[in-house]
Design a protein around this motif. Structure first.
Motif, short mmCIF file in Angstrom:
data_model
loop_
_atom_site.label_atom_id
_atom_site.label_comp_id
_atom_site.label_asym_id
_atom_site.label_seq_id
_atom_site.Cartn_x
_atom_site.Cartn_y
_atom_site.Cartn_z
N ASN A 51 0.85 -1.20 0.00
CA ASN A 51 0.00 0.00 0.00
C ASN A 51 0.88 1.25 0.00
OD1 ASN A 51 -2.01 1.90 0.28
ND2 ASN A 51 -2.52 1.35 2.38
N VAL A 52 1.61 1.43 -1.10
CA VAL A 52 2.55 2.55 -1.14
C VAL A 52 2.00 3.80 -1.82
CG1 VAL A 52 4.62 1.14 -0.92
CG2 VAL A 52 3.71 1.62 -3.18
N SER A 53 0.94 3.67 -2.60
CA SER A 53 0.44 4.86 -3.29
C SER A 53 -0.15 5.86 -2.29
CB SER A 53 -0.56 4.50 -4.38
OG SER A 53 -1.69 3.86 -3.84
N ASP A 54 -0.95 5.38 -1.34
CA ASP A 54 -1.48 6.29 -0.32
C ASP A 54 -0.36 6.87 0.53
OD1 ASP A 54 -4.13 5.91 -1.11
OD2 ASP A 54 -4.48 4.30 0.34
N ALA A 56 2.77 7.22 -0.37
CA ALA A 56 3.53 8.16 -1.19
C ALA A 56 2.84 9.52 -1.24
CB ALA A 56 3.72 7.60 -2.60
N GLY A 57 1.52 9.51 -1.36
CA GLY A 57 0.76 10.76 -1.35
C GLY A 57 0.95 11.53 -0.06
N LEU A 138 8.44 0.07 -0.67
CA LEU A 138 8.54 1.36 -1.36
C LEU A 138 9.84 1.46 -2.16
CD1 LEU A 138 7.32 4.15 -1.82
CD2 LEU A 138 8.31 4.88 0.34
N LEU A 179 8.96 10.94 -5.68
CA LEU A 179 7.70 10.21 -5.69
C LEU A 179 6.77 10.76 -6.77
CD1 LEU A 179 7.18 9.79 -1.87
CD2 LEU A 179 7.85 8.03 -3.50
N PHE A 183 5.08 8.40 -9.54
CA PHE A 183 3.62 8.24 -9.68
C PHE A 183 3.02 9.16 -10.72
CE2 PHE A 183 4.54 6.66 -5.42
CZ PHE A 183 4.08 5.36 -5.58
N LYS A 185 3.00 12.43 -11.07
CA LYS A 185 2.32 13.65 -10.59
C LYS A 185 3.18 14.85 -10.84
CE LYS A 185 -0.93 11.31 -8.30
NZ LYS A 185 -2.22 11.22 -8.31
#
Length: 185
Positions: A51-54, A56-57, A138, A179, A183, A185
């Motif tokens: 669960n790295v996307s949350d 990372a955010g 991560l 990050l 991702f 962004k």
């Protein structure tokens, strides 16, 4: 990192723990230590489960550190459950402690990690601590796609802690930039 986390829990624990009538005074220190331990293990569990996307955010500042944040919610659930189980606190009392501590502690931890004037603790230490320092989670994700995003800072053909340290130390983006590139962004 546990020491820095514990210091922040003690710093912000006045209202959530010490002044909380549901927490017996003789348990204040133990409750704060358990909260620290639960937060750190919760962060590690998120990385271990992928669960790295949350996360990372949260780390790159793209999501608010409040009870609407999925990372904060997951940590609050863990802290609430552990405090209820270990200290017999009601779900409401344990949830009050978690809700009063976690957003402040995470905000303080990230601010401390991003502060170049903070000796002995930085964002790479934070990432290493929650990833087990062994390239897991991560850092594996960063390494597996890092060269595609220009993240191999030292030119050794792989993305590792030295590259993360290099990215964090640069003023143009730091870990948020790293990050963000990862991702898209």
């Amino acid at each position: 990192m546990f020491d820095q986390l514990t210091d922040l829990v003690k710093q912000f624990g006045g209202e959530a723990v010490v002044n909380n009538s549901a927490v017996p005074n003789e348990q204040n220190d133990a409750v704060m230590n358990e909260a620290s331990s639960s937060i750190l293990s919760g962060l590690k569990d998120m990385v271990a489960s992928g669960n790295v996307s949350d996360l990372a955010g949260l780390l790159n500042g793209q999501s608010a550190i409040d009870m609407n944040n999925p990372v904060v919610q997951e940590l609050a659930n863990k802290v609430t459950g552990n405090l209820g189980e270990k200290f017999g606190l009601s779900n409401e009392a344990a949830g009050s402690v978690a809700g009063g501590l976690i957003p402040q502690v995470l905000g303080g931890l990230l601010n401390k990690a991003k502060d170049p004037n903070q000796p002995g603790f930085n964002m790479s230490d934070l990432v290493a601590s929650i990833s087990g320092g062994q390239g897991g989670g991560l850092l594996d994700m960063v390494s597996s796609v890092g060269s595609q995003f220009g993240l191999d800072q030292d030119g050794d053909g792989k993305v590792g802690m030295s590259d993360v340290t290099e990215m964090v130390s640069k003023k143009s983006g730091g870990l948020g930039g790293l990050l963000g590139k990862l991702f898209g962004k």
